[in-house]
Scaffold this motif. Structure first.
Motif, PDB file in Angstrom:
ATOM      1  N   GLU A 151       0.828  -1.202   0.000  1.00 48.89           N
ATOM      2  CA  GLU A 151       0.000   0.000   0.000  1.00 48.89           C
ATOM      3  C   GLU A 151       0.862   1.251   0.000  1.00 48.89           C
ATOM      4  O   GLU A 151       0.568   2.223  -0.701  1.00 48.89           O
ATOM      5  CB  GLU A 151      -0.938  -0.012   1.215  1.00 48.89           C
ATOM      6  CG  GLU A 151      -2.123  -0.933   1.029  1.00 48.89           C
ATOM      7  CD  GLU A 151      -3.067  -0.855   2.206  1.00 48.89           C
ATOM      8  OE1 GLU A 151      -3.125   0.186   2.883  1.00 48.89           O
ATOM      9  OE2 GLU A 151      -3.757  -1.861   2.426  1.00 48.89           O
ATOM     10  N   HIS A 152       1.936   1.220   0.756  1.00 42.47           N
ATOM     11  CA  HIS A 152       2.853   2.362   0.809  1.00 42.47           C
ATOM     12  C   HIS A 152       3.432   2.648  -0.580  1.00 42.47           C
ATOM     13  O   HIS A 152       3.440   3.787  -1.060  1.00 42.47           O
ATOM     14  CB  HIS A 152       3.965   2.077   1.833  1.00 42.47           C
ATOM     15  CG  HIS A 152       5.043   3.124   1.820  1.00 42.47           C
ATOM     16  ND1 HIS A 152       4.837   4.406   2.269  1.00 42.47           N
ATOM     17  CD2 HIS A 152       6.330   3.090   1.372  1.00 42.47           C
ATOM     18  CE1 HIS A 152       5.945   5.106   2.130  1.00 42.47           C
ATOM     19  NE2 HIS A 152       6.883   4.303   1.583  1.00 42.47           N
ATOM     20  N   TYR A 153       3.888   1.625  -1.274  1.00 40.37           N
ATOM     21  CA  TYR A 153       4.465   1.811  -2.594  1.00 40.37           C
ATOM     22  C   TYR A 153       3.404   2.214  -3.618  1.00 40.37           C
ATOM     23  O   TYR A 153       3.661   3.008  -4.520  1.00 40.37           O
ATOM     24  CB  TYR A 153       5.212   0.560  -3.052  1.00 40.37           C
ATOM     25  CG  TYR A 153       6.577   0.447  -2.392  1.00 40.37           C
ATOM     26  CD1 TYR A 153       7.541   1.432  -2.607  1.00 40.37           C
ATOM     27  CD2 TYR A 153       6.886  -0.611  -1.572  1.00 40.37           C
ATOM     28  CE1 TYR A 153       8.784   1.351  -1.984  1.00 40.37           C
ATOM     29  CE2 TYR A 153       8.127  -0.713  -0.955  1.00 40.37           C
ATOM     30  CZ  TYR A 153       9.083   0.271  -1.166  1.00 40.37           C
ATOM     31  OH  TYR A 153      10.288   0.188  -0.571  1.00 40.37           O
ATOM     32  N   LEU A 154       2.198   1.691  -3.489  1.00 40.73           N
ATOM     33  CA  LEU A 154       1.110   2.084  -4.392  1.00 40.73           C
ATOM     34  C   LEU A 154       0.750   3.550  -4.194  1.00 40.73           C
ATOM     35  O   LEU A 154       0.434   4.263  -5.158  1.00 40.73           O
ATOM     36  CB  LEU A 154      -0.127   1.198  -4.196  1.00 40.73           C
ATOM     37  CG  LEU A 154      -0.011  -0.218  -4.768  1.00 40.73           C
ATOM     38  CD1 LEU A 154      -1.262  -1.010  -4.428  1.00 40.73           C
ATOM     39  CD2 LEU A 154       0.192  -0.191  -6.267  1.00 40.73           C
ATOM     40  N   LYS A 155       0.790   3.991  -2.941  1.00 38.02           N
ATOM     41  CA  LYS A 155       0.515   5.407  -2.680  1.00 38.02           C
ATOM     42  C   LYS A 155       1.593   6.275  -3.309  1.00 38.02           C
ATOM     43  O   LYS A 155       1.317   7.340  -3.864  1.00 38.02           O
ATOM     44  CB  LYS A 155       0.432   5.692  -1.173  1.00 38.02           C
ATOM     45  CG  LYS A 155      -0.859   5.230  -0.566  1.00 38.02           C
ATOM     46  CD  LYS A 155      -0.901   5.557   0.916  1.00 38.02           C
ATOM     47  CE  LYS A 155      -2.157   4.984   1.552  1.00 38.02           C
ATOM     48  NZ  LYS A 155      -2.181   5.215   2.991  1.00 38.02           N
ATOM     49  N   GLU A 156       2.832   5.808  -3.250  1.00 38.36           N
ATOM     50  CA  GLU A 156       3.929   6.542  -3.880  1.00 38.36           C
ATOM     51  C   GLU A 156       3.697   6.628  -5.390  1.00 38.36           C
ATOM     52  O   GLU A 156       3.888   7.653  -6.022  1.00 38.36           O
ATOM     53  CB  GLU A 156       5.275   5.865  -3.591  1.00 38.36           C
ATOM     54  CG  GLU A 156       5.818   6.164  -2.225  1.00 38.36           C
ATOM     55  CD  GLU A 156       7.200   5.527  -2.041  1.00 38.36           C
ATOM     56  OE1 GLU A 156       7.871   5.239  -3.047  1.00 38.36           O
ATOM     57  OE2 GLU A 156       7.582   5.347  -0.893  1.00 38.36           O
TER      58      GLU A 156
END
Length: 161
Positions: A151-156
């Protein structure tokens, strides 16, 4: 005053002789000159009449020529108006066609740039996915941590758009 018949006859004979001499030597040339003068005056009158008729004819011809020139000038002006109107329509049509062409080119350029951006984004997403996968493998973390990391990388990735 007495009437003397012999004097009367002498005067009558003298008058007839004088009339004969005048008619032979004076009246002939005098009447000839008068006839020449009459002929000359009559010729001048005819010449003046002919000149007047010619002048009227020339005046009418000039009027017709002026009228014809005006008509030709009017026709030329009308033709110029029609030609300029056609040229204006052609210029407007060319401008519309050029504007349409430029608009279509701009839309194609926008579509190409959009496709390039999507391709670049996909490339970045793929690279990040590989990076995420490699980090997941490296860390060997549990499922919850893995979800948070994805999720963190998708938000990025979502923030880069």
């Amino acid at each position: 005053m007495n009437f003397i018949p012999s004097t009367f006859i002498i005067q009558l004979i003298a008058f007839l002789v004088l009339y004969f001499l005048l008619s032979k030597y004076a009246f002939g040339p005098l009447f000839g000159m008068m006839e020449k003068r009459r002929t000359h005056i009559q010729d001048q009158i005819q010449s003046a009449e002919q000149n007047r008729k010619e002048s009227e004819q020339l005046l009418n011809e000039q009027k017709e020529a002026i009228q014809q020139a005006r008509k030709e000038a009017y026709d030329m002006i009308e033709q110029a108006k029609v030609t300029s109107s056609k040229q204006a329509d052609e210029i407007i049509l060319q401008a519309k066609n050029e504007a349409t062409r430029l608009k279509d080119e701009a839309l194609r350029d926008i579509e190409n740039e959009k496709n390039k951006a999507i391709a670049a984004l996909r490339s970045q997403v793929s690279a990040m996915s590989v990076m995420i996968a490699s980090k997941i493998i490296e860390k060997q973390i549990d499922e919850k941590s893995q979800e948070q990391l994805v999720e963190h990388y998708l938000k990025e990735v979502g923030g880069n758009q």
